[in-house]
Design an enzyme around this catalytic site. Structure first.
Site, short mmCIF file in Angstrom:
data_model
loop_
_atom_site.label_atom_id
_atom_site.label_comp_id
_atom_site.label_asym_id
_atom_site.label_seq_id
_atom_site.Cartn_x
_atom_site.Cartn_y
_atom_site.Cartn_z
N LEU A 113 0.86 -1.30 0.11
CA LEU A 113 0.04 0.30 -0.05
C LEU A 113 1.33 1.40 0.12
CD1 LEU A 113 -3.15 -0.64 2.42
CD2 LEU A 113 -3.31 -1.32 0.15
N ASP A 114 0.84 2.30 -0.54
CA ASP A 114 1.25 3.75 -0.78
C ASP A 114 1.65 3.94 0.80
OD1 ASP A 114 0.98 4.01 -3.32
OD2 ASP A 114 -0.92 5.04 -3.35
N GLY A 115 2.15 5.01 0.98
CA GLY A 115 2.61 5.34 2.59
C GLY A 115 1.34 6.10 2.89
N THR A 145 -1.98 5.60 2.55
CA THR A 145 -2.69 4.49 2.48
C THR A 145 -2.82 3.80 3.72
OG1 THR A 145 -2.98 4.91 -0.57
CG2 THR A 145 -4.33 2.74 1.34
N HIS A 203 -0.05 3.47 -8.71
CA HIS A 203 -1.45 4.80 -8.17
C HIS A 203 -2.54 4.21 -8.48
CE1 HIS A 203 1.34 6.17 -5.25
NE2 HIS A 203 2.76 6.82 -6.49
#
Length: 241
Positions: A101-103, A105, A184
């Protein structure tokens, strides 16, 4: 690896020896006698011959983490808190992330030391649905659902996203189901409408749902049922509109 191939790698055992030992019931895997050479074993399997331990095996580990915002999906990072930093130091060894997961998220993240299990979980061909809660800066219109269901063209990769299901929950909130994980992807899909994602939270990966009892930064082992449901599952079709 097949059990007969594992045994055949031992210099003192010929293929004929292996077949005989299996037929005589002298080989045990995880405490059970196994006579079938095609039986699959792994680094987690305890394998014995006539009571002698040929491979001790080590315990497979499967953890569910409620990832907080600002925590990066990495095993090491010199500048940021990683998901593994949420665990005590003595529990981190050998673990890797299954589905990053993105930072910024939040939500469900899975950690394991079982590479075969995580590959099944993330294999694109299995099309496991991933469900996200999304909040946006601008209102979400009905045209979003239609466009996401058709797929959106990403020029950088020269591809069109697979059909996705969007359930509009409020003027600025929705639940999105994807069966792929492009770079993304969620933010870029809403960016198609020039609508900025302000909050993104993953609820589930396939049949595994984030435990509502877990607070951000907390974790727990997966249950036997949660582990088993991703050991061997059918390919899931992309969601329809």
């Amino acid at each position: 690896m097949r059990l007969d191939r594992f045994l055949s790698k031992r210099p003192e055992l010929s293929r004929q020896d292996v077949r005989r030992l299996l037929l005589e019931g002298r080989v045990r895997v995880d405490g059970q006698a196994v006579s079938e050479g095609r039986y699959e074993v792994s680094a987690f399997s305890r394998i014995e011959l006539d009571g002698q331990v040929l491979q001790q095996g080590y315990p497979a580990r499967y953890l569910m983490v409620h990832k907080p915002t600002g925590c990066v999906s990495a095993t090491h990072d010199p500048q940021h808190t990683t998901v593994l930093d949420l665990l005590p130091a003595d529990e981190r060894e050998g673990l890797h992330i299954a589905g990053r997961l993105d930072g910024n998220t939040t939500g469900l993240l899975l950690l394991t030391n079982d590479g075969q299990w995580s590959r099944r979980l993330t294999l694109p061909g299995n099309k496991l649905p991933k469900i996200y809660q999304v909040e946006t800066a601008e209102p979400i219109g009905p045209e979003y659902s239609e466009t996401f269901a058709r797929g959106i063209y990403f020029a950088f990769e020269d591809l069109t996203t697979l059909p996705a299901r969007l359930e509009i929950l409020g003027s600025h909130s929705a639940r999105l189901t994807l069966v792929e994980g492009r770079y993304h992807q969620v933010k870029r899909m809403f960016g198609h409408f020039r609508n900025r994602v302000t909050r993104l939270h993953r609820e589930s990966i396939g049949p595994i749902r984030l435990d509502p009892a877990l607070q951000p930064g907390q974790y727990r082992p997966l249950t036997a049922e949660e582990i088993a449901c991703c050991r061997a599952h059918p390919v899931i079709n992309a969601p329809s509109a």
